[in-house]
Design an enzyme around this catalytic site. Sequence first.
Site, PDB file in Angstrom:
ATOM      1  N   GLU A 130      38.747  35.202  33.498  1.00 12.57           N
ATOM      2  CA  GLU A 130      37.690  36.094  33.068  1.00 12.57           C
ATOM      3  C   GLU A 130      37.543  37.206  32.139  1.00 12.57           C
ATOM      4  OE1 GLU A 130      36.273  37.323  37.128  1.00 12.57           O
ATOM      5  OE2 GLU A 130      35.679  35.609  37.884  1.00 12.57           O
ATOM      6  N   GLU A 237      36.660  26.614  41.398  1.00 14.77           N
ATOM      7  CA  GLU A 237      36.067  27.283  42.396  1.00 14.77           C
ATOM      8  C   GLU A 237      34.852  26.827  42.800  1.00 14.77           C
ATOM      9  OE1 GLU A 237      36.494  31.149  41.355  1.00 14.77           O
ATOM     10  OE2 GLU A 237      38.365  31.176  40.292  1.00 14.77           O
TER      11      GLU A 237
HETATM   12  C1  GLA Z   1      36.154  34.587  40.931  1.00  8.27           C
HETATM   13  C2  GLA Z   1      37.479  34.782  40.893  1.00  8.27           C
HETATM   14  C3  GLA Z   1      38.006  34.124  42.461  1.00  8.27           C
HETATM   15  C4  GLA Z   1      37.143  34.782  43.536  1.00  8.27           C
HETATM   16  C5  GLA Z   1      35.890  34.378  43.147  1.00  8.27           C
HETATM   17  C6  GLA Z   1      34.996  35.083  44.421  1.00  8.27           C
HETATM   18  O1  GLA Z   1      35.454  33.616  40.778  1.00  8.27           O
HETATM   19  O2  GLA Z   1      38.265  33.950  40.112  1.00  8.27           O
HETATM   20  O3  GLA Z   1      39.400  34.402  42.619  1.00  8.27           O
HETATM   21  O4  GLA Z   1      37.661  36.109  43.592  1.00  8.27           O
HETATM   22  O5  GLA Z   1      35.486  35.149  42.118  1.00  8.27           O
HETATM   23  O6  GLA Z   1      35.525  34.779  45.617  1.00  8.27           O
END
Ligand code: GLA
Length: 327
Positions: A130, A237
């Site tokens: 990020e 994710e």
């Molecule tokens: C982001 C992070 C993850 C996690 C999610 C929410 O996407 O990359 O590690 O913290 O947020 O759980």
Amino acid sequence: MTSLKEVYKDYFDIGAAVWPAAPKTHAELLKQHFSSITCENVMKPALIHPERERYDFEKADALVDFAIQNGMKMRGHTLVWHNQTPGWFFKKSDGSDVSREELLTAMTEHMKTVVERYKGKVYCWDVVNEALSDSSGGFLRDTPWLRIVGEDFLDHAFRAAHEADPDALLFYNDYNESDPEKRDRMYALVKGLKERGVPIHGIGLQGHWYINHPPMEQVREAIEKYASLGVILHVTEMDISVFDWDDRRTDLKEPEPWMFEAQAETYGKLFELFREYRDVVKNVTTWGVADDYSWLDNFPQKGRKNWPMLFDVNHNPKPAFERIIKF
Ligand code: GLA
């Protein structure tokens, strides 16, 4: 019951994010359906390296062992991020910022210790998480990494990770990955890294999605654009919220009847797309295992239950599961 990882064995790995209790509480689902796991939190700097001189490997080690014992791959998540990173990385004891050199040294030592420890066990790392800004104005997000080191902090991060484990696949990971503006910035970021000879092998598409969003065409365009850089893609994710982003109601204790069908439709279309691009999409990981445990129960609305996974609160397959195993 049909095994998801078996159905997808000629396509890509099927992953799940796990937490320390999951090998007990979600053992059956994990063993039957998943060929890859990611630590939800315990490999993040705040948990694995809480103080400059102190690492805490216990929980991460246990999850790595669980993966090895069950023939699963282990994804590493994450090394350089602005969240869940302890303050000592950025601040001296008097509260002032560390210098660029000090922060780069801390970064390199962190990678050397963590990445080397799991060499041969963790096959890929989300090296930087990020780093891009959300607004269309700035390019990189305003973080201590950017302020203290400067824009080349990503170059240093990937080079240090590569040095620590030359065999590991290294990823840049981010969300809103198919939003056209963010997509173009992510493309430019990774293109720049590659042009400078920085070792990066993949892009992580977080995949925190919604029943009605994003449009499939945007996901397709993003996959094609990223793939044109010659990198592989992991969906790192994935979850599909049953609520729209701005739907913040808190009164729903059970999912409404239509929700699981609509969610199945969305999961189905996305997996169809991933199958189409199986030459570049190599792992699809859900951020959790079943609906009894999800970070979305507290985001964006604290304490509001959500049902974003392929398995329900009792660990039974949902319509979304049935949809993605039939093709
Ligand atoms: C982001 C992070 C993850 C996690 C999610 C929410 O996407 O990359 O590690 O913290 O947020 O759980």
